[in-house]
Design a protein around this motif. Structure first.
Motif, short mmCIF file in Angstrom:
data_model
loop_
_atom_site.label_atom_id
_atom_site.label_comp_id
_atom_site.label_asym_id
_atom_site.label_seq_id
_atom_site.Cartn_x
_atom_site.Cartn_y
_atom_site.Cartn_z
N ILE A 64 0.48 -1.17 -0.18
CA ILE A 64 0.08 -0.25 -0.37
C ILE A 64 0.74 1.39 -0.30
O ILE A 64 0.61 1.91 -0.85
N ALA A 65 1.45 1.51 0.92
CA ALA A 65 3.02 2.50 0.87
C ALA A 65 3.52 2.49 -0.53
O ALA A 65 3.33 3.55 -0.79
N ALA A 66 3.91 1.55 -1.30
CA ALA A 66 4.54 2.01 -2.77
C ALA A 66 3.78 2.38 -3.90
O ALA A 66 4.16 3.23 -4.21
N ALA A 67 2.59 1.37 -3.58
CA ALA A 67 1.37 1.81 -4.41
C ALA A 67 1.25 3.63 -3.81
O ALA A 67 1.04 4.03 -5.47
N ARG A 68 0.22 3.89 -2.76
CA ARG A 68 1.21 5.74 -2.47
C ARG A 68 1.92 6.77 -3.11
O ARG A 68 1.59 7.75 -3.48
N SER A 69 3.22 5.71 -3.35
CA SER A 69 4.45 6.72 -3.66
C SER A 69 4.15 7.40 -4.41
O SER A 69 4.88 7.91 -5.09
N SER A 70 4.27 5.73 -5.29
CA SER A 70 4.12 5.74 -6.73
C SER A 70 2.98 6.76 -8.00
O SER A 70 2.95 7.08 -8.71
N GLY A 71 1.65 6.96 -6.62
CA GLY A 71 0.91 7.89 -7.40
C GLY A 71 -0.57 6.77 -8.11
O GLY A 71 -1.16 7.09 -8.36
N GLU A 72 0.00 5.39 -7.89
CA GLU A 72 -1.49 4.27 -8.40
C GLU A 72 -2.81 4.87 -7.18
O GLU A 72 -3.77 3.83 -8.25
N LEU A 73 -2.28 4.53 -6.26
CA LEU A 73 -3.07 4.26 -5.14
C LEU A 73 -3.32 6.52 -4.48
O LEU A 73 -2.20 6.40 -4.14
N GLY A 74 -4.47 6.51 -4.88
CA GLY A 74 -4.66 7.80 -3.86
C GLY A 74 -5.23 7.74 -2.85
O GLY A 74 -4.88 7.08 -2.22
N GLU A 75 -5.38 8.75 -1.62
CA GLU A 75 -5.58 8.96 -0.71
C GLU A 75 -6.98 8.28 -0.06
O GLU A 75 -7.47 8.11 -0.67
N PHE A 76 -6.58 7.24 1.16
CA PHE A 76 -7.93 6.82 1.61
C PHE A 76 -8.18 7.21 3.21
O PHE A 76 -7.11 7.64 3.80
N ASP A 77 -9.48 6.59 3.74
CA ASP A 77 -9.35 6.64 4.85
C ASP A 77 -9.30 5.83 5.96
O ASP A 77 -9.43 5.63 7.36
N VAL A 78 -10.34 4.72 5.23
CA VAL A 78 -10.43 3.84 5.70
C VAL A 78 -9.90 2.50 4.94
O VAL A 78 -10.02 2.23 3.86
N LEU A 79 -9.84 0.63 5.72
CA LEU A 79 -9.24 -0.75 5.36
C LEU A 79 -10.47 -1.07 5.43
O LEU A 79 -10.63 -0.68 6.95
N PHE A 80 -11.30 -1.67 4.36
CA PHE A 80 -12.32 -2.42 4.84
C PHE A 80 -11.90 -3.80 4.75
O PHE A 80 -11.58 -3.91 3.40
N GLY A 81 -12.57 -4.20 5.92
CA GLY A 81 -11.96 -5.83 5.68
C GLY A 81 -13.15 -6.70 6.21
O GLY A 81 -14.04 -6.98 6.59
N PRO A 82 -13.59 -7.78 4.58
CA PRO A 82 -14.85 -8.39 4.74
C PRO A 82 -14.77 -9.08 5.00
O PRO A 82 -13.62 -9.90 5.72
N ALA A 83 -15.68 -9.39 5.93
CA ALA A 83 -16.27 -10.29 6.90
C ALA A 83 -16.26 -12.23 6.22
O ALA A 83 -16.54 -12.15 4.73
N TYR A 84 -15.54 -12.79 6.50
CA TYR A 84 -14.90 -12.98 7.86
C TYR A 84 -12.90 -12.60 7.54
O TYR A 84 -12.24 -12.76 8.65
N LYS A 85 -12.38 -13.03 6.85
CA LYS A 85 -11.09 -13.94 6.42
C LYS A 85 -10.39 -11.89 6.22
O LYS A 85 -9.07 -11.87 6.40
N GLY A 86 -11.06 -10.78 5.68
CA GLY A 86 -11.05 -9.64 5.39
C GLY A 86 -10.48 -9.01 6.83
O GLY A 86 -9.87 -7.84 6.76
#
Length: 245
Positions: A64-86
């Protein structure tokens, strides 16, 4: 077997070694739900041990940090983990991201869904940060048919949040099964689907779908340390089933 590759980032190598040593990634012959005979099998549900949870949460955080640094991923506020494994994946990764870069990720939240909505107390089916108006990244283990990830996206949309990205542990890089059927040992029909489940999700929702490892990474890591038979079988599987995306 210890993987060491100058072509892979250190966190990918560490993650791949942990997967192999803990038998989370197995080599052999496995029948997938689709009916395909696969030379490898990945079971993220085995990341239940403390040291393994640290390894996978660090790998998610570094990706995630690499994707943010490269610009592939924009700003975000929440990591969402779908039940159950997430659920454990999202919560552990939030903590690791704060350790990686507290200035950037120190205020990041996690959230996950209940399978059944709570009917007492505050009610609802979301635990953790409220999603309304938030920018969300989904954290899960794999995307196979894409059904589970679409359910998560529906929840996010109904809660009034904005999906900005998805991250999984492994991208198998293989095309979706042909609904008309496939026969082992025969070349696939030229008219068969060529897009992967991840490619379909990426195209449908227009968001980046990132992964810690890909099949290419596994083959690269095993070159020189795995048996010739294992590597050859992985390469043949990739040749036969590789997606166009």
């Amino acid at each position: 077997m210890a993987v060491s590759s100058s072509q892979l980032p250190a966190y990918k190598t560490a993650f791949l070694n942990s997967c192999l040593s803990a038998q989370i990634l197995k080599l052999g012959s496995f029948t997938l739900k689709s009916g395909r005979q696969s030379p490898y099998f990945f079971n993220a549900g085995l990341f239940h041990r403390a040291d393994l949870l640290l390894t996978i949460s660090d790998a998610y955080a570094q990706t995630i940090a690499a994707a943010r640094s490269s610009g592939e991923l924009g700003e975000f506020d929440v990591l969402f983990g779908p039940a159950y494994k997430g659920i454990p994946l999202a919560t552990a990764t939030v903590g690791r991201l704060a350790e990686v870069d507290r200035a950037q990720f120190g205020s990041l939240s996690y959230s996950f869904n209940r399978k059944e909505a709570k009917t007492h107390g505050e009610g609802g089916n979301i635990v953790g940060a409220p999603l309304k108006g938030k920018r969300v990244v989904v954290v899960d283990d794999v995307i196979t048919a894409g059904t589970a990830i679409r359910e998560a996206m529906d929840i996010i949309a109904k809660e009034g949040a904005i999906l900005v990205g998805i991250i999984v542990a492994l991208d198998r890089m293989e095309r979706m099964p042909d609904p008309r059927g496939e026969k082992e040992g025969q070349e696939l029909d030229a008219n068969a689907p060529r897009m992967s489940a991840i490619g379909q999700v990426r195209k449908e929702y227009g968001v980046p779908v990132m992964s810690i490892l890909t099949l290419d990474d596994i083959i690269e890591g095993l070159n020189g340390v795995g048996t010739d038979e294992d590597v050859n079988r992985l390469e043949e599987y990739r040749r036969r089933y590789r997606a166009s995306d």
